[in-house]
Design an enzyme around this catalytic site. Structure first.
Site, mmCIF file in Angstrom:
data_model
loop_
_atom_site.group_PDB
_atom_site.id
_atom_site.type_symbol
_atom_site.label_atom_id
_atom_site.label_comp_id
_atom_site.label_asym_id
_atom_site.label_seq_id
_atom_site.Cartn_x
_atom_site.Cartn_y
_atom_site.Cartn_z
ATOM 1 N N SER A 1 45.867 87.729 13.392
ATOM 2 C CA SER A 1 46.115 86.788 14.508
ATOM 3 C C SER A 1 44.553 86.555 14.916
ATOM 4 O O SER A 1 43.885 87.247 15.082
ATOM 5 C CB SER A 1 46.832 87.313 15.602
ATOM 6 O OG SER A 1 46.433 86.579 16.628
ATOM 7 N N HIS B 1 47.927 84.284 11.327
ATOM 8 C CA HIS B 1 48.855 83.750 12.355
ATOM 9 C C HIS B 1 48.194 83.165 13.622
ATOM 10 O O HIS B 1 47.084 83.688 14.151
ATOM 11 C CB HIS B 1 49.354 85.420 12.984
ATOM 12 C CG HIS B 1 50.515 85.250 13.788
ATOM 13 N ND1 HIS B 1 51.866 85.170 13.651
ATOM 14 C CD2 HIS B 1 50.658 85.549 15.438
ATOM 15 C CE1 HIS B 1 52.480 85.442 14.791
ATOM 16 N NE2 HIS B 1 51.562 85.607 15.686
ATOM 17 N N ASP C 1 48.799 82.035 17.466
ATOM 18 C CA ASP C 1 49.313 82.072 18.840
ATOM 19 C C ASP C 1 49.352 81.028 19.833
ATOM 20 O O ASP C 1 48.032 80.876 20.421
ATOM 21 C CB ASP C 1 49.015 83.496 19.382
ATOM 22 C CG ASP C 1 49.369 84.489 18.618
ATOM 23 O OD1 ASP C 1 50.635 84.870 18.457
ATOM 24 O OD2 ASP C 1 48.612 85.472 18.179
ATOM 25 N N MET D 1 50.162 79.428 23.180
ATOM 26 C CA MET D 1 50.790 79.827 24.448
ATOM 27 C C MET D 1 50.441 78.565 25.581
ATOM 28 O O MET D 1 49.475 78.085 25.567
ATOM 29 C CB MET D 1 49.928 81.029 25.096
ATOM 30 C CG MET D 1 49.841 82.212 23.960
ATOM 31 S SD MET D 1 49.277 83.628 24.778
ATOM 32 C CE MET D 1 49.141 84.825 23.359
ATOM 33 N N HIS E 1 53.259 80.472 15.720
ATOM 34 C CA HIS E 1 54.082 81.336 16.715
ATOM 35 C C HIS E 1 53.914 80.601 18.005
ATOM 36 O O HIS E 1 52.961 80.437 18.551
ATOM 37 C CB HIS E 1 53.470 82.799 16.936
ATOM 38 C CG HIS E 1 54.052 83.492 17.994
ATOM 39 N ND1 HIS E 1 53.937 84.893 18.185
ATOM 40 C CD2 HIS E 1 55.215 83.480 18.221
ATOM 41 C CE1 HIS E 1 54.758 85.182 19.139
ATOM 42 N NE2 HIS E 1 55.781 84.332 19.197
ATOM 43 N N MET F 1 54.949 80.200 21.447
ATOM 44 C CA MET F 1 55.127 80.731 22.605
ATOM 45 C C MET F 1 55.057 79.714 23.949
ATOM 46 O O MET F 1 54.278 79.529 24.772
ATOM 47 C CB MET F 1 54.198 82.112 23.024
ATOM 48 C CG MET F 1 54.255 83.305 22.229
ATOM 49 S SD MET F 1 53.188 84.317 22.207
ATOM 50 C CE MET F 1 52.061 83.635 20.916
ATOM 51 N N MET G 1 59.352 90.965 18.431
ATOM 52 C CA MET G 1 58.058 91.205 19.193
ATOM 53 C C MET G 1 58.098 92.738 19.516
ATOM 54 O O MET G 1 59.066 93.142 19.863
ATOM 55 C CB MET G 1 58.227 90.387 20.106
ATOM 56 C CG MET G 1 57.800 88.796 20.095
ATOM 57 S SD MET G 1 56.523 88.285 19.259
ATOM 58 C CE MET G 1 55.121 89.040 20.400
ATOM 59 N N GLY H 1 46.869 89.943 23.799
ATOM 60 C CA GLY H 1 46.672 90.949 22.647
ATOM 61 C C GLY H 1 46.434 92.152 23.311
ATOM 62 O O GLY H 1 46.242 92.406 24.514
ATOM 63 N N GLY H 2 46.288 93.140 22.407
ATOM 64 C CA GLY H 2 45.760 94.569 23.068
ATOM 65 C C GLY H 2 46.646 95.356 23.786
ATOM 66 O O GLY H 2 46.394 96.401 24.595
ATOM 67 N N ASP I 1 55.353 91.858 15.386
ATOM 68 C CA ASP I 1 53.964 91.251 16.194
ATOM 69 C C ASP I 1 53.857 91.929 17.483
ATOM 70 O O ASP I 1 54.792 92.052 18.419
ATOM 71 C CB ASP I 1 54.362 89.638 16.470
ATOM 72 C CG ASP I 1 52.853 89.122 17.077
ATOM 73 O OD1 ASP I 1 51.948 89.801 17.224
ATOM 74 O OD2 ASP I 1 53.267 87.776 17.367
ATOM 75 N N GLY I 2 52.619 92.640 17.498
ATOM 76 C CA GLY I 2 52.010 93.114 18.813
ATOM 77 C C GLY I 2 51.978 94.719 18.792
ATOM 78 O O GLY I 2 52.678 95.553 18.483
ATOM 79 N N GLY J 1 46.235 91.673 15.640
ATOM 80 C CA GLY J 1 45.197 90.969 16.384
ATOM 81 C C GLY J 1 44.264 91.969 16.621
ATOM 82 O O GLY J 1 43.128 92.224 15.907
ATOM 83 N N SER J 2 44.264 92.544 17.846
ATOM 84 C CA SER J 2 42.948 93.368 18.325
ATOM 85 C C SER J 2 42.571 94.463 17.446
ATOM 86 O O SER J 2 41.356 94.725 17.165
ATOM 87 C CB SER J 2 42.962 94.127 19.666
ATOM 88 O OG SER J 2 44.493 94.495 19.707
HETATM 89 C C1 DX5 Z 1 50.992 88.535 21.636
HETATM 90 C C2 DX5 Z 1 50.694 87.526 20.386
HETATM 91 C C3 DX5 Z 1 50.288 88.461 19.234
HETATM 92 C C4 DX5 Z 1 48.907 88.944 19.558
HETATM 93 C C5 DX5 Z 1 48.993 90.608 18.863
HETATM 94 O O1 DX5 Z 1 51.507 87.748 22.557
HETATM 95 O O2 DX5 Z 1 51.794 86.860 19.921
HETATM 96 O O3 DX5 Z 1 50.402 87.802 18.039
HETATM 97 O O4 DX5 Z 1 47.795 88.284 18.761
HETATM 98 O O5 DX5 Z 1 47.913 90.969 19.302
HETATM 99 P P1 DX5 Z 1 47.497 92.661 19.188
HETATM 100 O O6 DX5 Z 1 47.570 93.110 17.740
HETATM 101 O O7 DX5 Z 1 46.265 93.256 19.825
HETATM 102 O O8 DX5 Z 1 48.870 93.273 19.923
HETATM 103 ZN ZN ZN Z 2 51.992 86.082 17.592
#
Ligand code: DX5
Ligand code: ZN
Length: 233
Positions: free
Chosen positions: A24, A49, A51, A53, A82, A84, A156, A163-164, A191-192, A213-214
């Site tokens: 991501s 990926h 995101d 939002m 994705h 959101m 999810m 993230g994180g 994811d997550g 992500g992180s």
């Molecule tokens: C969260 C996002 C994820 C995010 C994941 O709302 O949909 O795609 O980037 O980040 P990590 O891997 O840090 O949980």
């Molecule tokens: Zn995502």
């Protein structure tokens, strides 16, 4: 046999790559997006990926189609977008035109199965792979009626928005239940909270695509991070 449409080609490429890490770009350096994407590609990414939002469906804002379009100009990798956001139907064409190859919408913003199926078919009609996402509290039964309209199901493992966060193991039972269905033609994505400690459980449960992500972006050397995660999965 007629040649495969691009959408089917991407789906079979992703299936062949399974299990694959979908990094991501959420926490990347947007001032240097092209470099970040090139680094992820060199590290071994098979897709990216993205995101999106909206500050309504989730308590955070990120970006819209302009960044998707900038990512499109930076790479030929499939872009897994994705959404959101509330009312995703208003923007599907724009995300597709910006270069999205996979467009995923949340079940929670469209609770009528017929409307959700129509939304997914609209994504397919635009030539992209159609994905549906479910949050940790959403039961699998909510997407039963639309599985045949999905090219991808995104389970999810955190509440979306940031993230994180810590991995929620409720995702594992959902992945395993989806994987066990004989009518399952969709790619399974999670994811997550995916990191070196949680990635193997996800692949064991049947995930094809692992959004990270992180656990990648917190490191300087993406290639090292990729290697570590791939060893674990
Ligand atoms: C969260 C996002 C994820 C995010 C994941 O709302 O949909 O795609 O980037 O980040 P990590 O891997 O840090 O949980
Ligand atoms: Zn995502």
């Amino acid at each position: 046999m007629p040649p495969l449409e691009p959408r089917h080609l991407i789906k079979s490429e992703l299936r062949a790559a399974s299990p694959a890490i979908a990094p991501s770009i959420l926490q990347c350096d947007y001032a240097d997006l092209g470099r970040e994407i090139a680094d992820l590609e060199e590290a071994g990414a098979r897709l990216l990926h993205l995101d999106v939002m909206d500050g309504h469906f989730v308590p955070n804002f990120t970006f819209g189609m302009t960044i998707v379009e900038a990512a499109r100009r930076s790479t030929n990798l499939p872009l897994d977008v994705h959404l959101m956001m509330e009312q995703p139907g208003r923007y599907l064409r724009q995300f597709r035109e910006a270069g999205a190859d996979v467009i995923t919408v949340h079940e929670e913003v469209c609770r009528d199965p017929q409307e959700l199926a129509d939304l997914l078919e609209e994504i397919r009609g635009l030539g992209a792979l159609a994905g549906v996402a479910i949050n940790p509290p959403t039961p699998l039964a909510n997407i039963d009626a639309v599985v045949a309209h999905c090219d991808l199901i995104l389970v999810m493992s955190v509440m979306p928005g940031f993230g994180g966060q810590a991995f929620d193991r409720v995702a594992l039972d959902k992945l395993a239940a989806l994987r066990a269905r004989d009518d399952m033609d969709a790619l399974l994505e999670v994811d997550g909270g995916i990191n070196a400690d949680t990635i193997a459980d996800c692949t064991k449960a049947g995930a094809d695509l692992l959004v990270v992500g992180s656990a990648i972006s917190s490191g300087k050397n993406y290639r090292e991070r990729f290697k570590q995660l791939e060893q674990r999965m």
